[in-house]
Design a protein around this motif. Structure first.
Motif, PDB file in Angstrom:
ATOM      1  N   MET A 314       0.821  -1.203   0.000  1.00 42.69           N
ATOM      2  CA  MET A 314       0.000   0.000   0.000  1.00 42.69           C
ATOM      3  C   MET A 314       0.861   1.262   0.000  1.00 42.69           C
ATOM      4  SD  MET A 314      -2.873   1.277   2.732  1.00 42.69           S
ATOM      5  CE  MET A 314      -1.605   1.810   3.889  1.00 42.69           C
ATOM      6  N   GLN A 315       1.903   1.275   0.846  1.00 43.60           N
ATOM      7  CA  GLN A 315       2.781   2.439   0.901  1.00 43.60           C
ATOM      8  C   GLN A 315       3.466   2.678  -0.443  1.00 43.60           C
ATOM      9  OE1 GLN A 315       5.439   2.050   4.247  1.00 43.60           O
ATOM     10  NE2 GLN A 315       3.874   2.707   5.709  1.00 43.60           N
ATOM     11  N   TYR A 316       3.779   1.612  -1.157  1.00 48.99           N
ATOM     12  CA  TYR A 316       4.375   1.757  -2.488  1.00 48.99           C
ATOM     13  C   TYR A 316       3.344   2.321  -3.470  1.00 48.99           C
ATOM     14  CZ  TYR A 316       6.119   0.295  -7.086  1.00 48.99           C
ATOM     15  OH  TYR A 316       6.493   0.267  -8.401  1.00 48.99           O
ATOM     16  N   PHE A 317       2.117   1.805  -3.413  1.00 50.97           N
ATOM     17  CA  PHE A 317       1.069   2.266  -4.326  1.00 50.97           C
ATOM     18  C   PHE A 317       0.758   3.750  -4.134  1.00 50.97           C
ATOM     19  CE2 PHE A 317      -0.963  -2.216  -4.792  1.00 50.97           C
ATOM     20  CZ  PHE A 317       0.000  -2.540  -5.735  1.00 50.97           C
ATOM     21  N   VAL A 318       0.753   4.198  -2.859  1.00 57.01           N
ATOM     22  CA  VAL A 318       0.419   5.603  -2.596  1.00 57.01           C
ATOM     23  C   VAL A 318       1.659   6.499  -2.644  1.00 57.01           C
ATOM     24  CG1 VAL A 318      -1.581   4.949  -1.205  1.00 57.01           C
ATOM     25  CG2 VAL A 318       0.607   5.410  -0.063  1.00 57.01           C
ATOM     26  N   GLU A 319       2.768   5.915  -3.086  1.00 59.47           N
ATOM     27  CA  GLU A 319       4.023   6.631  -3.323  1.00 59.47           C
ATOM     28  C   GLU A 319       4.640   7.204  -2.047  1.00 59.47           C
ATOM     29  OE1 GLU A 319       3.171   9.436  -6.449  1.00 59.47           O
ATOM     30  OE2 GLU A 319       2.440   7.869  -7.804  1.00 59.47           O
ATOM     31  N   HIS A 320       4.362   6.503  -0.923  1.00 51.94           N
ATOM     32  CA  HIS A 320       5.025   6.866   0.329  1.00 51.94           C
ATOM     33  C   HIS A 320       6.451   6.306   0.345  1.00 51.94           C
ATOM     34  CE1 HIS A 320       5.627   7.911   4.458  1.00 51.94           C
ATOM     35  NE2 HIS A 320       5.676   6.659   4.863  1.00 51.94           N
ATOM     36  N   ILE A 321       6.650   5.161  -0.318  1.00 51.52           N
ATOM     37  CA  ILE A 321       7.990   4.606  -0.522  1.00 51.52           C
ATOM     38  C   ILE A 321       8.162   4.343  -2.013  1.00 51.52           C
ATOM     39  CG2 ILE A 321       8.171   3.579   1.783  1.00 51.52           C
ATOM     40  CD1 ILE A 321       7.444   0.869   0.580  1.00 51.52           C
ATOM     41  N   ASP A 322       9.401   4.351  -2.485  1.00 48.49           N
ATOM     42  CA  ASP A 322       9.630   4.116  -3.917  1.00 48.49           C
ATOM     43  C   ASP A 322       9.851   2.631  -4.192  1.00 48.49           C
ATOM     44  OD1 ASP A 322      12.254   3.533  -3.151  1.00 48.49           O
ATOM     45  OD2 ASP A 322      13.017   5.491  -3.753  1.00 48.49           O
ATOM     46  N   LYS A 323       9.998   2.286  -5.458  1.00 44.15           N
ATOM     47  CA  LYS A 323      10.122   0.880  -5.858  1.00 44.15           C
ATOM     48  C   LYS A 323      11.381   0.242  -5.288  1.00 44.15           C
ATOM     49  CE  LYS A 323       9.493  -2.213  -9.790  1.00 44.15           C
ATOM     50  NZ  LYS A 323      10.425  -3.230  -9.316  1.00 44.15           N
ATOM     51  N   PHE A 324      12.477   0.992  -5.248  1.00 44.00           N
ATOM     52  CA  PHE A 324      13.717   0.442  -4.708  1.00 44.00           C
ATOM     53  C   PHE A 324      13.523   0.026  -3.249  1.00 44.00           C
ATOM     54  CE2 PHE A 324      17.609   1.069  -2.239  1.00 44.00           C
ATOM     55  CZ  PHE A 324      18.462   0.202  -2.881  1.00 44.00           C
ATOM     56  N   TYR A 325      12.913   0.906  -2.464  1.00 43.30           N
ATOM     57  CA  TYR A 325      12.703   0.623  -1.043  1.00 43.30           C
ATOM     58  C   TYR A 325      11.729  -0.542  -0.866  1.00 43.30           C
ATOM     59  CZ  TYR A 325      12.751   1.874   3.907  1.00 43.30           C
ATOM     60  OH  TYR A 325      12.958   1.867   5.269  1.00 43.30           O
ATOM     61  N   TYR A 326      10.685  -0.562  -1.700  1.00 42.01           N
ATOM     62  CA  TYR A 326       9.692  -1.638  -1.652  1.00 42.01           C
ATOM     63  C   TYR A 326      10.344  -2.988  -1.955  1.00 42.01           C
ATOM     64  CZ  TYR A 326       5.571  -4.397  -3.075  1.00 42.01           C
ATOM     65  OH  TYR A 326       4.622  -5.377  -3.204  1.00 42.01           O
ATOM     66  N   ASP A 327      11.104  -3.038  -3.048  1.00 41.46           N
ATOM     67  CA  ASP A 327      11.771  -4.291  -3.435  1.00 41.46           C
ATOM     68  C   ASP A 327      12.802  -4.720  -2.398  1.00 41.46           C
ATOM     69  OD1 ASP A 327      10.290  -4.427  -5.744  1.00 41.46           O
ATOM     70  OD2 ASP A 327      11.839  -3.544  -7.026  1.00 41.46           O
ATOM     71  N   LEU A 328      13.534  -3.747  -1.849  1.00 46.64           N
ATOM     72  CA  LEU A 328      14.535  -4.060  -0.823  1.00 46.64           C
ATOM     73  C   LEU A 328      13.865  -4.635   0.427  1.00 46.64           C
ATOM     74  CD1 LEU A 328      17.485  -3.996   0.137  1.00 46.64           C
ATOM     75  CD2 LEU A 328      17.093  -1.623   0.898  1.00 46.64           C
ATOM     76  N   SER A 329      12.726  -4.079   0.809  1.00 47.01           N
ATOM     77  CA  SER A 329      11.989  -4.568   1.976  1.00 47.01           C
ATOM     78  C   SER A 329      11.517  -6.004   1.755  1.00 47.01           C
ATOM     79  CB  SER A 329      10.777  -3.669   2.257  1.00 47.01           C
ATOM     80  OG  SER A 329      11.178  -2.348   2.531  1.00 47.01           O
ATOM     81  N   LEU A 330      10.973  -6.275   0.581  1.00 47.39           N
ATOM     82  CA  LEU A 330      10.493  -7.626   0.282  1.00 47.39           C
ATOM     83  C   LEU A 330      11.634  -8.633   0.230  1.00 47.39           C
ATOM     84  CD1 LEU A 330       7.749  -7.056  -2.474  1.00 47.39           C
ATOM     85  CD2 LEU A 330       7.450  -7.352  -0.003  1.00 47.39           C
ATOM     86  N   SER A 331      12.770  -8.210  -0.337  1.00 44.63           N
ATOM     87  CA  SER A 331      13.914  -9.127  -0.415  1.00 44.63           C
ATOM     88  C   SER A 331      14.486  -9.401   0.976  1.00 44.63           C
ATOM     89  CB  SER A 331      14.990  -8.561  -1.341  1.00 44.63           C
ATOM     90  OG  SER A 331      15.540  -7.364  -0.815  1.00 44.63           O
TER      91      SER A 331
END
Length: 399
Positions: A314-331
């Protein structure tokens, strides 16, 4: 066509009756989509249908209105007798119906031209309301007078919006005008029915473009939206359009600008799981999530994996975090899972029974377990029985 559907139609034909697939399934086939189900209509009455299929289980789904469900191999197939609807008094269903022997009568009562289509083996495609032309031109148009159609069943207003959202079709101008002028009739519709249509709309591919046109219609059953600026509403639509499956994320993004979102969820009578998830996501909308393995393990312990992943998405979708941060969190979460790094009490190599051996009782057990997990997550203590026992011995000596 589904083999079982073909069997039903041919069986009715063999007994001297007409039978067709009708409505949305025909529309979907013409759009090269696989229908989710098949509706069948026929000039056979409910009693005649029961007699023809007397060796099978039949559920009298809506026998008053001519609909039966025939169960074949565990799957229900709806069969409805041609009918002419009587007067509508509750903006939902006709008080009475009159069975007909004429397919044209049955198609004339349908909501939109693209749904007023039928097909049978003898005649092929049957289209009395130019539904094929509207399909070709991607237009949603009421069958007959839209003012009458919406007064019969006000939910058709939301169905029009839903089809526009899922198919990307334009709503014909007279139909659209009638939708706006009759929107107050939605107050007569149960919130549960509205919620089902709303969620189908919100998961549509074209939701952001479509719903932006109909904010005042949504305000009928979510009046709180009146106090949300149009630009903010459109922004929310743009964000929620990125998610097509998770209803909790979609609802959280839609309802975030509204202070009393809890009351709205209660009005819609959402299930408890959805209520809890949406509330959690809104409450943690801007929750800062650090990506280092220690901090994220504490966050996993607090939220659980499923909710943390939903929140990150959700935070990625609403642009609170960017794709790099989102992918890093998931990894990082994936690394923790794959390497079985402890972050829950059940991950510890000992449990409350072990702690009892060291003279701890009652609340002390929970305190020691929590303390052990914290030390293990911080890498200050190895998650082995030996090391955990040694630590408990040291704590025992301090008692």
């Amino acid at each position: 066509m589904d083999d079982k559907v073909a069997y039903i139609i041919k069986t009715l034909n063999n007994h001297g009756f007409e039978a067709n697939i009708v409505g949305g399934c025909v529309r979907d086939i013409l759009l090269n989509s696989v229908p989710s189900d098949f509706d069948i209509n026929t000039d056979a009455t409910p009693n005649q249908i029961i007699d023809i299929f007397k060796g099978f289980k039949i559920i009298e789904t809506g026998i008053k209105h001519g609909t039966l469900s025939l169960i074949l191999n565990g799957k229900a197939y709806e069969i409805t007798t041609y009918r002419i609807d009587g007067k509508y008094t509750d903006y939902r269903r006709p008080e009475t119906v009159k069975f007909s022997f004429n397919l044209a009568d049955d198609l004339a009562r349908r909501d939109f031209t693209i749904n007023a289509l039928a097909y049978n083996y003898k005649d092929g495609l049957l289209d009395f309301h130019n539904g094929c032309e509207d399909l070709k031109n991607q237009i949603i148009r009421c069958v007959g007078d839209p003012y009458i159609r919406f007064k019969e069943d006000a939910l058709r207003i939301l169905r029009a919006i839903r089809f526009a959202s899922t198919l990307g079709f334009k709503i014909e101008e007279v139909t659209k005008k009638a939708m706006f002028e009759n929107r107050h009739l939605l107050l007569n519709i149960a919130n549960e029915r509205i919620y089902i249509e709303l969620m189908k709309t919100l998961t549509g591919k074209y939701v952001s473009e479509v719903l932006a046109q109909f904010k005042v219609i949504l305000e009928v059953f979510i009046p709180e939206l009146r106090y949300v600026a149009r630009y903010k509403f459109i922004e929310s639509l743009k964000y929620l359009a990125k998610e097509k499956e998770d209803q909790s994320i979609i609802l959280a993004i839609l309802l975030k600008p509204l202070e009393n979102y809890n009351e709205i969820l209660k009005r819609f009578k959402v299930d408890n799981k959805t209520y809890q998830e949406v509330s959690f996501l809104i409450e943690h909308y801007y929750y800062p999530i650090e990506v280092d393995r220690i901090t994220i393990r504490f966050t996993l312990n607090k939220m659980g994996k499923d909710m943390l992943v939903k929140l990150l998405k959700m935070q990625y979708f609403v642009e609170h975090i960017d794709k790099f941060y989102y992918d890093l969190s998931l990894s990082t979460i994936k690394y923790i899972e794959e390497n079985k790094l402890p972050y829950q009490l059940k991950d510890l190599e000992i449990d409350g029974t072990d702690i009892l051996k060291f003279g701890f009782h009652g609340k002390e057990i929970a305190v020691q377990l929590k303390n052990l997990l914290s030390l293990v997550i911080k890498n200050k203590l190895n998650n082995t029985r030996e090391d955990l026992y040694n630590y408990l011995k040291s704590q025992q000596n301090k008692k």
